[in-house]
Enzyme design. Structure first.
Site, PDB file in Angstrom:
ATOM      1  N   LEU A  22       0.861  -1.180   0.000  1.00  0.00           N
ATOM      2  CA  LEU A  22       0.000   0.000   0.000  1.00  0.00           C
ATOM      3  C   LEU A  22       0.898   1.230   0.000  1.00  0.00           C
ATOM      4  CD1 LEU A  22      -2.755  -0.857   2.683  1.00  0.00           C
ATOM      5  CD2 LEU A  22      -3.088  -0.685   0.215  1.00  0.00           C
ATOM      6  N   ASP A  23       0.418   2.308  -0.591  1.00  0.00           N
ATOM      7  CA  ASP A  23       1.188   3.555  -0.567  1.00  0.00           C
ATOM      8  C   ASP A  23       1.447   3.985   0.875  1.00  0.00           C
ATOM      9  OD1 ASP A  23       1.142   3.614  -3.294  1.00  0.00           O
ATOM     10  OD2 ASP A  23      -0.401   5.164  -3.452  1.00  0.00           O
ATOM     11  N   LYS A  24       2.495   4.751   1.076  1.00  0.00           N
ATOM     12  CA  LYS A  24       2.880   5.213   2.411  1.00  0.00           C
ATOM     13  C   LYS A  24       1.717   5.901   3.122  1.00  0.00           C
ATOM     14  CE  LYS A  24       6.077   8.315   4.821  1.00  0.00           C
ATOM     15  NZ  LYS A  24       7.211   9.266   4.696  1.00  0.00           N
TER      16      LYS A  24
END
Length: 211
Positions: free
Chosen positions: A91-93
């Site tokens: 998942l994106d940060k």
């Protein structure tokens, strides 16, 4: 030799930096499910899943989900290498949500096959700018890296663009003193980098707060 300025220095040979290796860190984890083969962890926003391969400074290689996983679990799959033990998907940060972690290579292979064959469904909630009039819709714009701003993705025509499909449905429309917003549920068939952000921006409804 002490340099005084104006000198030229030439370094000969190939650089051989020490390979990065994630280290265990005592970071709290929200584990929502666990058995002998896998765990499901609720990743908070602001946490990187793993350090980037180009990370050389200590700050970028610490504080990640992988650091926390190594401390919490005795064993993780080795399929992803020393930087990504147990990591099946990411998942994106700045995105919070559930991540499935493989504890052994057999589980990793099975989960990886389920992801690639799209038997694992990914659903997201997103708050977007403006009022989405359609109750539901599908976006099929191909996604590629922006030629000018290389850290960003785009739906502009590009020979390197990859197909991407996002289905959205409106959960709630909000009228606020800051303007209209729409809460949507998004199901993606593909997992391109920043796909939901790029797709929603392409139809004029960017994710709120997306930089």
């Amino acid at each position: 030799v002490k340099l005084r300025g104006g000198e030229q220095i030439e370094v000969v040979g190939e650089p051989h930096p020490a390979p990065l290796k994630a280290e265990p860190e005592a970071i709290p984890l929200d584990v929502v499910f666990e058995d002998a083969d896998l765990a499901v962890v609720n990743k908070p926003a602001g946490m990187m899943v793993h350090a980037g391969a180009g990370a050389t400074d200590d700050a970028r290689s610490r504080g990640t989900l992988v650091n926390a996983l190594l401390y919490r679990f005795n064993q993780l799959s080795t399929t992803g290498g020393e930087l990504r033990p147990g990591i099946v998907h990411r998942l994106d940060k700045e995105t919070s949500g559930l991540i499935v972690v493989a504890k052994n290579d057999h589980a990793h292979a099975a989960l990886g096959e389920m992801v690639s064959s799209r038997r694992i469904k990914k659903n997201y909630l997103a708050l977007v700018e403006g009022r989405l009039e359609s109750a539901q819709g599908t976006i099929t714009a191909a996604v590629s890296r922006d030629r000018v701003r290389r850290t960003r993705m785009t739906t502009r025509p590009n020979e390197n663009a990859r197909s991407a499909v996002s289905h959205y449905e409106v959960v709630r429309r909000l009228e606020t003193r800051f303007g209209p917003f729409t809460l949507i549920r998004v199901r993606i068939e593909t997992g391109r980098t920043h796909q939901i952000r790029v797709h929603m921006a392409s139809i004029g409804h960017p994710v709120v707060g997306d930089t």
